[in-house]
Write an enzyme that holds these catalytic residues in place. Structure first.
Site, mmCIF file in Angstrom:
data_model
loop_
_atom_site.group_PDB
_atom_site.id
_atom_site.type_symbol
_atom_site.label_atom_id
_atom_site.label_comp_id
_atom_site.label_asym_id
_atom_site.label_seq_id
_atom_site.Cartn_x
_atom_site.Cartn_y
_atom_site.Cartn_z
ATOM 1 N N HIS A 59 28.972 45.402 24.146
ATOM 2 C CA HIS A 59 29.979 45.825 25.124
ATOM 3 C C HIS A 59 29.623 47.191 25.695
ATOM 4 O O HIS A 59 29.237 48.094 24.959
ATOM 5 C CB HIS A 59 31.364 45.904 24.478
ATOM 6 C CG HIS A 59 31.967 44.574 24.201
ATOM 7 N ND1 HIS A 59 32.993 44.387 23.282
ATOM 8 C CD2 HIS A 59 31.700 43.336 24.707
ATOM 9 C CE1 HIS A 59 33.326 43.099 23.250
ATOM 10 N NE2 HIS A 59 32.551 42.454 24.102
ATOM 11 N N TYR A 62 40.162 43.344 20.074
ATOM 12 C CA TYR A 62 40.186 42.606 18.806
ATOM 13 C C TYR A 62 41.124 43.234 17.780
ATOM 14 O O TYR A 62 41.496 42.588 16.806
ATOM 15 C CB TYR A 62 38.765 42.483 18.238
ATOM 16 C CG TYR A 62 37.862 41.690 19.142
ATOM 17 C CD1 TYR A 62 38.069 40.319 19.324
ATOM 18 C CD2 TYR A 62 36.831 42.293 19.849
ATOM 19 C CE1 TYR A 62 37.259 39.577 20.176
ATOM 20 C CE2 TYR A 62 36.018 41.556 20.699
ATOM 21 C CZ TYR A 62 36.244 40.211 20.860
ATOM 22 O OH TYR A 62 35.445 39.488 21.708
ATOM 23 N N ARG A 91 32.473 33.808 18.777
ATOM 24 C CA ARG A 91 32.127 35.221 19.004
ATOM 25 C C ARG A 91 33.358 36.105 18.771
ATOM 26 O O ARG A 91 33.261 37.156 18.119
ATOM 27 C CB ARG A 91 31.594 35.388 20.426
ATOM 28 C CG ARG A 91 31.330 36.814 20.871
ATOM 29 C CD ARG A 91 30.713 36.794 22.265
ATOM 30 N NE ARG A 91 30.802 38.067 22.974
ATOM 31 C CZ ARG A 91 29.907 39.047 22.877
ATOM 32 N NH1 ARG A 91 28.860 38.906 22.082
ATOM 33 N NH2 ARG A 91 30.038 40.164 23.580
ATOM 34 N N LYS A 116 24.247 40.002 28.847
ATOM 35 C CA LYS A 116 25.162 40.308 29.943
ATOM 36 C C LYS A 116 24.955 41.748 30.394
ATOM 37 O O LYS A 116 24.910 42.664 29.580
ATOM 38 C CB LYS A 116 26.612 40.095 29.489
ATOM 39 C CG LYS A 116 27.608 40.086 30.629
ATOM 40 C CD LYS A 116 28.983 39.683 30.122
ATOM 41 C CE LYS A 116 29.988 39.605 31.268
ATOM 42 N NZ LYS A 116 31.332 39.215 30.788
ATOM 43 N N ARG A 143 26.740 35.318 22.541
ATOM 44 C CA ARG A 143 27.296 34.379 23.509
ATOM 45 C C ARG A 143 26.455 33.108 23.462
ATOM 46 O O ARG A 143 25.293 33.136 23.043
ATOM 47 C CB ARG A 143 27.273 34.978 24.911
ATOM 48 C CG ARG A 143 28.066 36.274 25.056
ATOM 49 C CD ARG A 143 27.883 36.874 26.448
ATOM 50 N NE ARG A 143 28.670 38.099 26.615
ATOM 51 C CZ ARG A 143 28.216 39.316 26.314
ATOM 52 N NH1 ARG A 143 26.984 39.465 25.839
ATOM 53 N NH2 ARG A 143 28.988 40.375 26.484
ATOM 54 N N HIS A 198 33.071 30.246 22.673
ATOM 55 C CA HIS A 198 33.253 31.694 22.735
ATOM 56 C C HIS A 198 34.229 32.190 21.675
ATOM 57 O O HIS A 198 34.207 33.371 21.303
ATOM 58 C CB HIS A 198 33.754 32.086 24.125
ATOM 59 C CG HIS A 198 33.298 33.451 24.560
ATOM 60 N ND1 HIS A 198 31.960 33.777 24.709
ATOM 61 C CD2 HIS A 198 33.994 34.585 24.847
ATOM 62 C CE1 HIS A 198 31.858 35.039 25.077
ATOM 63 N NE2 HIS A 198 33.074 35.558 25.161
#
Length: 320
Positions: free
Chosen positions: A294, A303, A271, A162, A137, A268
């Site tokens: 994640h 994706y 990414r 995150k 990110r 973004h």
């Protein structure tokens, strides 16, 4: 009438005890201030759950804010009542959060990535290349410290990402030399700053008290420092911070336009493109999940819907 600075200072104290980021602190304080002003400066202790719902409805109908913005406002108010005022309000549990629309990520093709990078140079080019080449990110990239990059093993350690998690991602081999040249320039800048008496940097979790000289050591410096020193809003110390997000976002937005890419792309999107192109190359979804950091595999699975294979890889009967 309440004493605004005292209440907001209490909010800041509680947020820092929980080690939330300064961005979260600023956002929460802003929403709490807006909530109180909306109700004509009544003290929050005098307000009930329906007052909160009134404020959220105002944001949705009058201000037309997004679902994520409305949910952030609710989180701020819940934090105020539960953590700052220590009020037991069971009604807060019944306030439903706005449902976020499920959107497909904007993904650039490999040719579009080349066109985009061709419009950039210097530090901006290096940052954009890292975003696409490692899947970080933007803020994770800008917060990198010198010690987090291993040029020999081609690895990057993303600290406090995150969800306050650390992870390891790849450093593209093609960026090793450009990054080494960049780091040497940053090292000279740091040495010059030390000579001028302000070569320190912000350290998290009071590490500057545990290691008094660490904030001036080379290993702790930002890989992408700002050109000038600025005052830290928490400590009032003049230090060199990392580059501003807005500078990078604006530069990449301009490059997308100059490359004649007509997609609503952003930083973004690099990414998103990283993950999608790895899937296209045959890498398994679990590996990509770890590289992206994640929590849930279902987040990474999105994706699979944007692979460069047309409508889910199905051949149209017209093409047959």
């Amino acid at each position: 009438m309440y004493d605004s600075p005292t209440l907001l200072d209490l909010v800041s104290t509680k947020i820092r005890l929980k080690h939330y980021s300064i961005r979260t602190e600023e956002a929460y304080k802003n929403w709490i201030k807006r909530f109180i002003l909306f109700h004509q400066k009544q003290h929050p202790r005098q307000l009930k759950a329906f007052h909160i719902e009134q404020f959220l409805s105002y944001l949705a109908t009058d201000k037309n804010v997004s679902a994520s913005t409305q949910n952030q406002a609710l989180s701020s108010i819940v934090f105020l009542y539960k953590d700052v005022l220590c009020m037991d309000m069971p009604e807060l549990e019944n306030i439903s959060r706005a449902k976020k629309p499920k959107r497909l990520p904007v993904v650039l093709t490999q040719d579009e990535i080349k066109q985009l990078l061709a419009q950039l140079d210097g530090t901006i080019w290096l940052i954009a290349s890292l975003l696409y080449g490692s899947g970080m990110r933007l803020l994770e990239c800008l917060r990198l410290r010198v010690k987090d990059i291993d040029l020999k093993t081609h690895q990057i350690i993303v600290r406090d990402g995150k969800g306050q998690k650390d992870r390891i991602t790849m450093l593209p081999k093609s960026l090793v030399k450009p990054l080494a040249v960049h780091l040497e320039k940053v090292r000279l800048l740091h040495c010059q700053a030390l000579e001028n008496g302000y070569g320190t940097v912000y350290l998290p979790f009071a590490l500057d008290k545990k290691y008094p000289n660490a904030n001036s050591e080379w290993a702790w410096q930002y890989v992408f420092p700002a050109k000038t020193a600025s005052t830290d809003p928490r400590s009032d110390t003049k230090q060199r911070h990392h580059l501003s997000e807005q500078v990078i976002q604006r530069a990449i937005k301009n490059a997308i336009s100059a490359a004649n890419i007509y997609k609503p792309a952003s930083c973004h999107s690099l990414r998103h493109s990283f993950a999608t192109h790895l899937l296209e190359s045959g890498y398994d979804i679990r590996t990509i999940q770890e590289l992206l950091g994640h929590n849930d595999i279902s987040t990474t699975m999105i994706y699979t819907h944007v692979l460069n294979k047309g409508g889910k890889g199905v051949i149209s009967p017209l093409d047959r």
